[in-house]
Design an enzyme around this catalytic site. Structure first.
Site, PDB file in Angstrom:
ATOM      1  CE1 TYR A 142      -4.038  -1.764   0.097  1.00  0.00           C
ATOM      2  CE2 TYR A 142      -3.321  -2.717   2.177  1.00  0.00           C
ATOM      3  CZ  TYR A 142      -4.220  -2.675   1.120  1.00  0.00           C
ATOM      4  OH  TYR A 142      -5.269  -3.550   1.076  1.00  0.00           O
ATOM      5  CD  GLU A 188      12.782   6.697 -12.133  1.00  0.00           C
ATOM      6  OE1 GLU A 188      12.991   5.613 -12.714  1.00  0.00           O
ATOM      7  OE2 GLU A 188      11.733   6.940 -11.521  1.00  0.00           O
ATOM      8  CD  GLU A 209      12.201  13.111   1.620  1.00  0.00           C
ATOM      9  OE1 GLU A 209      12.178  14.215   2.200  1.00  0.00           O
ATOM     10  OE2 GLU A 209      11.266  12.301   1.639  1.00  0.00           O
ATOM     11  CE  LYS A 253      -2.710  30.066 -16.203  1.00  0.00           C
ATOM     12  NZ  LYS A 253      -2.434  31.339 -16.892  1.00  0.00           N
ATOM     13  CB  CYS A 263       4.218 -16.645  -4.434  1.00  0.00           C
ATOM     14  SG  CYS A 263       5.583 -16.766  -3.278  1.00  0.00           S
ATOM     15  CG  HIS A 293       7.089 -13.852  -7.392  1.00  0.00           C
ATOM     16  ND1 HIS A 293       5.870 -13.309  -7.057  1.00  0.00           N
ATOM     17  CD2 HIS A 293       7.635 -14.297  -6.241  1.00  0.00           C
ATOM     18  CE1 HIS A 293       5.686 -13.412  -5.759  1.00  0.00           C
ATOM     19  NE2 HIS A 293       6.750 -14.009  -5.233  1.00  0.00           N
ATOM     20  CD  GLU A 330       4.739 -12.178 -10.289  1.00  0.00           C
ATOM     21  OE1 GLU A 330       4.825 -13.355 -10.678  1.00  0.00           O
ATOM     22  OE2 GLU A 330       4.686 -11.862  -9.079  1.00  0.00           O
TER      23      GLU A 330
HETATM   24  N1  GLN Z   1       3.832 -15.556   2.363  1.00  0.00           N
HETATM   25  C1  GLN Z   1       4.297 -16.632   1.563  1.00  0.00           C
HETATM   26  C2  GLN Z   1       5.720 -17.031   1.912  1.00  0.00           C
HETATM   27  O1  GLN Z   1       6.455 -16.288   2.474  1.00  0.00           O
HETATM   28  C3  GLN Z   1       4.186 -16.296   0.084  1.00  0.00           C
HETATM   29  C4  GLN Z   1       5.010 -15.150  -0.339  1.00  0.00           C
HETATM   30  C5  GLN Z   1       4.617 -14.577  -1.666  1.00  0.00           C
HETATM   31  O2  GLN Z   1       3.492 -14.764  -2.131  1.00  0.00           O
HETATM   32  N2  GLN Z   1       5.501 -13.820  -2.276  1.00  0.00           N
HETATM   33  O3  GLN Z   1       6.133 -18.122   1.599  1.00  0.00           O
END
Ligand code: GLN
Length: 539
Positions: free
Chosen positions: A56, A143, A152, A190, A384, A510, A512
């Site tokens: 978040y 960047e 900062e 502007k 995951c 992951h 992605e």
């Molecule tokens: N919370 C889970 C773990 O630590 C999955 C972590 C995640 O989805 N990146 O294994």
């Protein structure tokens, strides 16, 4: 002496103008002209890395092959350039201070007062030049996170000022990204906020060479002239960055505005003819002219903030284009999913992805969704935590281990089907201690995972502490949930799938994080295909 050329990208007026996308777009154009380019991001917060930040706060945490937990902009860099980044590409104030304070404790500065200038700024400059010194890149785009004028950001701007002074002539360019607001009441754009932010930058000794102006309406010649005159830049260095349909249009917009040319001219580097953007353009053509459409549910607990799932969303865009199919992503909050509403929330979907995550909030909703998906043979992709939930659901409802759970959620469960590895149990610190970065995986032939990848040996990125508990492996296998991918070194289960389901795949890693415009991730491509097949069968 390091021969690289340096582009520094600063931001003014407001945050969230898209410095990451502008940097990545410029890098893409320079790469398409034959230059070797990389991008690095300096973030002015005190966390040593964003790994400990709640999504978040800062959106998704992006993980590199070398196991660095980094800012999500590095994801854009990789998706645009198709070149992996590393720890060196993302530095925070926390990391800079940690290095300087460690040196102080070691006695490296004995006798000296350690100060922001020169010690912190020296460390910033050293890090800014690391990738340049590697000799692998001709152009380094840096960047600077935050907005000019923030307290900062000051040491970073000072480091840029010093570096520009130290580097040979024509070796550095400062691009300042600003906002040209539109006043609806008077129907006017502007320039004043831009003038002020360029002046603010100048007060710290840095003159912008190029202005990239975010705007909702075209900037006319007169306005460009005014901006150039009052901001001390050449008129051709006032670049319009108008809102576009997709971030993947930005490189072509920047090409039209000649941002790459302006930068190369300042560096006195040749243009090498026209940039080769054939693959990019064909991707855009496929993206914009889909022949079909599917709706995929994304079940997670951070759905209010799509940045939390940035790489997943982008992977769907790549995989959609590969299949010439528009992928509509519908966000489903896992906390509000239960037995009663699962039908209504899931039934119209052509596929469901259960997202990564941490902690127990929303976990039962995810498990309930998976039960429904498994029983109704809807295409499923678990990533995951999403894969871990699929394992828990299968254990509870098929293996009849009623209290099966992950020890992350319930450390007293008698059936810890997901558990922490012994070496993780010894760890007490939270930052940078998960199983992170690239690990090898070997895929079993004849499985859905194999049909997606088309090969046995793969490497994927991880970020988790918990794992499939191999004590239960035989029970799972004999009931139809098989380990189709295994880590060859440790025997850890990296991919699970169901044998009697049209498409049900969960991965511990992951995927992605490795999908790019030029290399859409095979598991996403295959999953979108499964959703298309499902749709044509049931609707
Ligand atoms: N919370 C889970 C773990 O630590 C999955 C972590 C995640 O989805 N990146 O294994």
């Amino acid at each position: 002496m390091n021969k690289s050329k340096y582009v520094f990208v600063t931001g003014g007026v407001t945050s969230s103008l898209g410095k990451g996308i502008i940097s990545a777009s410029l890098a893409k154009l320079l790469q398409a002209r034959g230059y070797t380019v990389t991008i690095q991001k300096f973030d002015p917060y005190i966390n040593v890395d964003p790994g400990t930040l709640n999504p978040y706060e800062h959106g998704e945490c992006y993980v590199t092959d070398d196991g660095a937990e980094t800012d999500l902009d590095l994801g854009h860099y990789e998706r645009f350039l198709n070149v992996p980044t590393s720890q060196a590409n993302n530095v925070t104030t926390g990391r800079i201070y940690q290095t300087v304070i460690d040196k102080e404790r070691r006695g490296d500065y004995l006798g000296k007062t350690v100060q922001v200038v020169p010690h912190i700024t020296d460390e910033i400059k050293r890090r800014m030049q690391l990738l340049g010194e590697s000799g692998k890149f001709e152009i380094i785009i840096t960047e600077i996170g935050g907005t000019v004028g923030d307290i900062e950001s000051l040491p970073y701007i000072e480091a840029v000022r010093q570096l520009r002074w130290e580097l040979p002539a024509h070796n550095s360019v400062v691009i300042h990204l600003t906002l040209i607001p539109y006043l609806k009441a008077t129907k006017e754009l502007k320039t004043k906020p831009t003038q002020h932010s360029v002046k603010e930058l100048l007060e710290t000794g840095v003159q912008a060479d190029v202005l990239v102006c975010r705007t909702e309406h075209p900037i006319n010649a007169e306005m460009r002239k005014k901006l150039a005159l009052f901001c001390n830049v050449k008129q051709n260095a006032v670049i319009e960055s108008i809102d576009v349909e997709t971030i993947y249009d930005v490189p072509l917009k920047m090409l039209k505005e000649k941002l790459d040319k302006v930068v190369l001219e300042k560096f006195k580097l040749p243009l090498h003819g026209e940039p080769n953007l054939k693959e990019w353009e064909s991707f855009l053509a496929r993206l914009k002219n889909p022949k079909q459409e599917v709706t995929i549910g994304l079940v997670g607990k951070y759905v209010e903030l799509p940045d939390a799932y940035k790489s997943i969303i982008e992977s769907f865009i790549h995989a959609g284009a590969a299949n010439e199919c528009k992928v509509k992503v519908e966000y489903i909050h896992s906390e509000f999913l239960d037995k009663e509403n699962a039908v209504e929330k899931i039934n119209h979907l052509d596929g469901v992805l259960v997202a990564p995550g941490f902690g127990s909030r929303g976990i039962e909703g995810k498990i309930e969704a998976i039960r429904y998906i498994r029983e109704n043979k809807i295409p499923f992709f678990g990533i995951c935590l999403g894969m871990q939930c699929a394992v828990i659901e299968f254990a509870r409802n098929v293996l009849k281990l009623k209290d099966a759970h992950s020890t992350e959620m319930n450390d007293k469960t008698k059936n810890p089907v997901i558990d922490m590895m012994p070496d993780q149990k010894k760890i007490t610190e939270k930052g940078g201690t998960m199983r992170l970065g690239a690990y090898a995986c070997e895929i079993q032939k004849g499985t859905k995972a194999y049909s997606a990848y088309g090969r046995q040996k793969i490497s994927e990125r991880h970020r988790h502490r918990f794992e499939f508990n191999n004590k239960y492996l035989n029970d799972f296998k004999s009931s139809g949930m098989i380990p189709s991918g295994i880590n060859p070194g440790t025997g850890l289960v990296e991919i699970i799938e169901l044998t009697d389901h049209p498409y049900f795949v969960g991965v511990q890693y992951h995927p992605e994080l490795k999908s790019t415009v030029e290399n859409p991730h095979p598991l996403f491509v295959r999953f979108v295909k499964a959703a298309m097949d499902y749709k044509s069968m049931v609707r």
